[in-house]
Design an enzyme around this catalytic site. Structure first.
Site, PDB file in Angstrom:
ATOM      1  N   ASP A 101      -7.898 -48.996 -30.060  1.00 56.18           N
ATOM      2  CA  ASP A 101      -8.465 -49.277 -28.808  1.00 56.18           C
ATOM      3  C   ASP A 101      -8.621 -48.130 -28.174  1.00 56.18           C
ATOM      4  OD1 ASP A 101      -9.442 -50.440 -26.527  1.00 56.18           O
ATOM      5  OD2 ASP A 101      -7.406 -51.417 -25.989  1.00 56.18           O
ATOM      6  N   ASP A 126     -14.650 -48.896 -22.599  1.00 54.12           N
ATOM      7  CA  ASP A 126     -15.196 -49.876 -21.579  1.00 54.12           C
ATOM      8  C   ASP A 126     -14.536 -49.647 -20.256  1.00 54.12           C
ATOM      9  OD1 ASP A 126     -12.775 -50.752 -22.502  1.00 54.12           O
ATOM     10  OD2 ASP A 126     -13.338 -52.920 -22.197  1.00 54.12           O
ATOM     11  N   CYS A 137      13.540 -72.583 -32.851  1.00 62.33           N
ATOM     12  CA  CYS A 137      12.755 -71.772 -33.958  1.00 62.33           C
ATOM     13  C   CYS A 137      13.557 -71.808 -35.151  1.00 62.33           C
ATOM     14  CB  CYS A 137      12.529 -70.480 -33.655  1.00 62.33           C
ATOM     15  SG  CYS A 137      11.439 -69.384 -34.703  1.00 62.33           S
ATOM     16  N   CYS A 190      12.750 -69.211 -37.769  1.00 57.94           N
ATOM     17  CA  CYS A 190      12.367 -68.102 -38.422  1.00 57.94           C
ATOM     18  C   CYS A 190      13.563 -67.428 -38.695  1.00 57.94           C
ATOM     19  CB  CYS A 190      11.555 -67.140 -37.372  1.00 57.94           C
ATOM     20  SG  CYS A 190      12.673 -66.046 -36.369  1.00 57.94           S
ATOM     21  N   CYS A 219      16.040 -66.502 -36.266  1.00 58.82           N
ATOM     22  CA  CYS A 219      16.765 -67.588 -35.538  1.00 58.82           C
ATOM     23  C   CYS A 219      17.737 -68.233 -36.647  1.00 58.82           C
ATOM     24  CB  CYS A 219      15.718 -68.543 -34.971  1.00 58.82           C
ATOM     25  SG  CYS A 219      14.702 -67.346 -33.614  1.00 58.82           S
TER      26      CYS A 219
END
Lengths: 490, 490
Positions: free
Chosen positions: A77, A112, A264, A266, A269
């Site tokens: 970016d 931009d 969760c 994952c 977790c």
């Protein structure tokens, strides 16, 4: 419009939709290599403006791949976000184009001028004009053919400016497009306005170019964004949230100190309790929460991709948009674009159609059936019409089966002549048999309309009625043919 | 009725709601220790009937904890499932009570006779009678005071038999109860009938005793079952599905060979692609899929527990029931029990009320507001009534504020007098501002009713109208007071 795609870059292929985790080159919490290995993040994003400030010539010498020590696909970016936040940046649009060509990311972005959502109309016109000017200039300046360029759409909440911005930039030589200015809408859960912004842009951008939704990084809105044809997301949210002890899930955000259980599965977790996480040192906790946030993000992306492949993204979206009333608001706004969306919806799908609430009535499958019945259908010449409500198994006993045209009454499709029953999804649907008012209306309206057009052709009409389920609704809808109507209670 | 509880057993405490993974003592895929360590499964279940057949006296000598090499809480079932599947078992109800007392699980179950869903009424009466007889007999036979006993309810689809069974067994000395015969309903996605079965039983069981839903092990229906007050689930499904290459998620079941992406973030799924899983040896794959299935199961249980603590189980349920139209059917059936459920719903909650579709209209919060307004409310004596639709920020400019009674029109609550605005959840709600027909109706019906009762008391009525959002609906609802109505367009 949701799609699974493959984006080829000089450093490898990328499956979309995907998130580009943003890496701050001067403060790496999780390295691109770790992210590739642990989350299968194929494409990372970094900021060319910050890279230039921190690494300058060194990055030109080693390339952005050297700076990040990563040989996979990298996008940059260029400071637009910093303009939105801080008002300006100390680099010219020309310099940042040359700099990106020099550090050679796989995907680069022009500088931009974000419109934001608080701009006056005058300012918004200005941001669109300058962004377009710079986009044209950048096409001339570009010198590294290996770099793909992303051209952002601006215009914010002024839809005619978004139209103009999208149309004009779509004519230029860009390989990708980004939709700018959603960040404040996302932060404030203004999903209905987000839908207007994205759908307005998508209707005027070349659809074959990947679309990047700038700064979107929360998994709870990925399904909605993907359903609008967004392919790429980028965000530092996984780290920013982690620094603030915020825990992302595809159903929303939790604060770590409010959690009694980690909602969760994952690896982070299942290995920790909320208390254990709270007791880790701050640096350790940030890293653990960042890892959880990325697991939640990429897990949701896998669910969405699988839903697209199964042809069930619409149903997935209806479920996911029940995570928050504002998302439901976004879904209801999206329904208004059904004509455009319907043009890209496959006519058959591998999975059954599911009715999951009133928004299902405006699904492409349903709209398409009603429209085709209206425009392309003519009933066969038979003297008797038999109307059979859905959920009655098998054929009813007909006295003159060869003289009878059987039409099923199926919410939310309406009327389904038996000769069309094999057409997707008329033979493959899952609908709650506990009817809501909208399901009933979907049938009675279609039935009235059908009888108005074709009722006169039949000598007799048999209605197999199930009052327990339909009340008087079906009988009332047969008003037009009441002289020749025979009601058979089921 | 959903609740987070703590069940104390001789071998430790168990947090509910939870799943008891079923372990086959003669063919252990994942040991209880592994399940405790990896999934935090606090309570496992095994079958006393099979244990007796395979281990006989040895299990009496070492106890069931010795046989399973596990010193945490263990529950035993006693062959009822085998009766359902194979018709009979070669052990008497007395023997299996004595045997369980001897092997000393933390929770034991009598040998019930499952009704199933295909039983004739005569057979169903018989299953209820025999189960109750055995339950009474077992109370006399029991000799080990450390063992807690579970008394099952039978009756299947015959609700009057379920009532009788629940009432009678609830009078006996049991520490837990199980609801029998749901397995076929679960397998066939007959969630509406499941709701009838469970709610009928729960309405006649002692609510302070934990309730076990026999044989329920799929995470997609846990939210629905927990919302009905089920605390314990047991299932071998995690292994049975794994053997069949089926992959569980809280949104449904996938076949491994249909998956292009693994729609999950558990440790198994982030470490493997679907192809890698398909290429593992069969034994290895069964173990990996069983681990995934348990991660999906316990992850969903953590999400549900957190939602209960947050007071948002209702909203969670509305989202989850969009995973399949049959679940939505179950939710719609559950709405019919709103009076009973409402009795156990906290009057205030830590989280905002969310409108997520037409089922939200029948949430306890909404029903309670309407009922209290009907029964306990009387408006203050003021000459002017000002009606202000929701989503208009702040107070309108009133000419005579001290003479004006301000009443907000808030879907789905209906009318909300300003003096009640601080009462939960009237000041804490999230509602889509893109209104559906049901939201509009919720306001117009309540407004008509309010004006019918109290309209005569006011000298003037001001309606602040937003036609764009409400059309003519609000004006029409003011029919009763049209002589003194002044409409102010917003």
């Amino acid at each position: 419009m949701g799609r699974v795609g493959r984006l080829s870059t000089p450093h490898g292929d990328v499956t979309t939709p995907t998130l580009m985790p943003v890496v701050d080159p001067s403060d790496v919490i999780l390295s691109p290599k770790e992210m590739r290995h642990e989350f299968d993040a194929e494409l990372v994003m970094t900021n060319a403006y910050l890279t230039r400030r921190c690494f300058g010539e060194k990055a030109i010498k080693h390339g952005i791949h050297g700076v990040l020590d990563y040989d996979g696909p990298i996008a940059t970016d260029s400071g637009g976000y910093q303009i939105l936040r801080y008002g300006d940046v100390d680099v010219s649009p020309e310099e940042i184009v040359h700099y990106q060509d020099a550090i050679a990311p796989d995907i680069a972005t022009i500088l931009d001028v974000p419109t934001g959502v608080r701009a006056t109309r005058e300012r918004a016109v200005e941001t669109v004009r300058i962004t377009l000017e710079r986009a044209k200039q950048a096409v001339e300046l570009r010198s590294n053919p290996k770099v793909m360029w992303c051209g952002p759409v601006q215009g914010g909440l002024f839809s005619e400016l978004v139209v103009q911005s999208a149309r004009e930039i779509g004519k230029l030589d860009y390989q990708l497009h980004a939709i700018g200015s959603p960040v404040e809408l996302l932060e404030e859960y203004r999903y209905a306005e987000l839908v207007d912004l994205v759908m307005t842009a998508k209707q005027h951008l070349p659809l074959d170019r990947p679309t990047h939704l700038f700064g979107a990084g929360h998994p709870m809105m990925f399904a909605l964004a993907v359903a609008m044809g967004c392919d790429l997301f980028d965000s530092a949210a996984y780290v920013l949230y982690a620094r603030d002890d915020r825990y992302m899930t595809s159903e929303g955000t939790f604060r770590l100190d409010e959690l009694s259980y980690l909602p969760c599965e994952c690896p982070v977790c299942v290995a920790h309790s909320p208390n254990e996480l709270r007791c880790v040192s701050q640096d350790g906790r940030i890293k653990l929460l960042a890892r959880h946030n990325l697991h939640a993000t990429f897990g949701e992306l896998r669910r969405i991709r699988q839903a697209i492949i199964d042809g069930s993204l619409g149903a997935y979206l209806e479920m996911r948009c029940r995570a928050h009333p504002r998302l439901l608001e976004g879904l209801r706004r999206l329904v208004m674009y059904r004509d455009f969306i319907g043009r890209f919806d496959p006519v058959t799908k591998p999975s059954a159609f599911c009715y999951l609430g009133e928004e299902s009535v405006d699904c492409p499958e349903v709209v398409r059936h009603r429209r085709r019945l209206e425009k392309r259908y003519d009933p066969p010449p038979m003297p008797i019409l038999a109307l059979l409500p859905a959920f009655e198994s098998g054929h009813p006993k007909l006295e003159e089966p060869n003289q009878t045209h059987l039409v099923r009454l199926v919410p939310p499709f309406g009327v389904v002549p038996e000769e069309l029953e094999e057409v997707y999804p008329l033979g493959q649907f899952q609908v709650p048999r506990e009817l809501d008012a909208i399901q009933i209306k979907s049938v009675t309206e279609a039935l009235s309309r059908f009888l108005e057009r074709y009722g006169g052709r039949y000598e007799r009409v048999l209605l197999f009625n199930d009052e327990r389920r339909w009340g008087n609704a079906l009988v009332d809808a047969c008003e037009k043919v009441k002289e020749k109507l025979k009601i058979i209670q089921l």
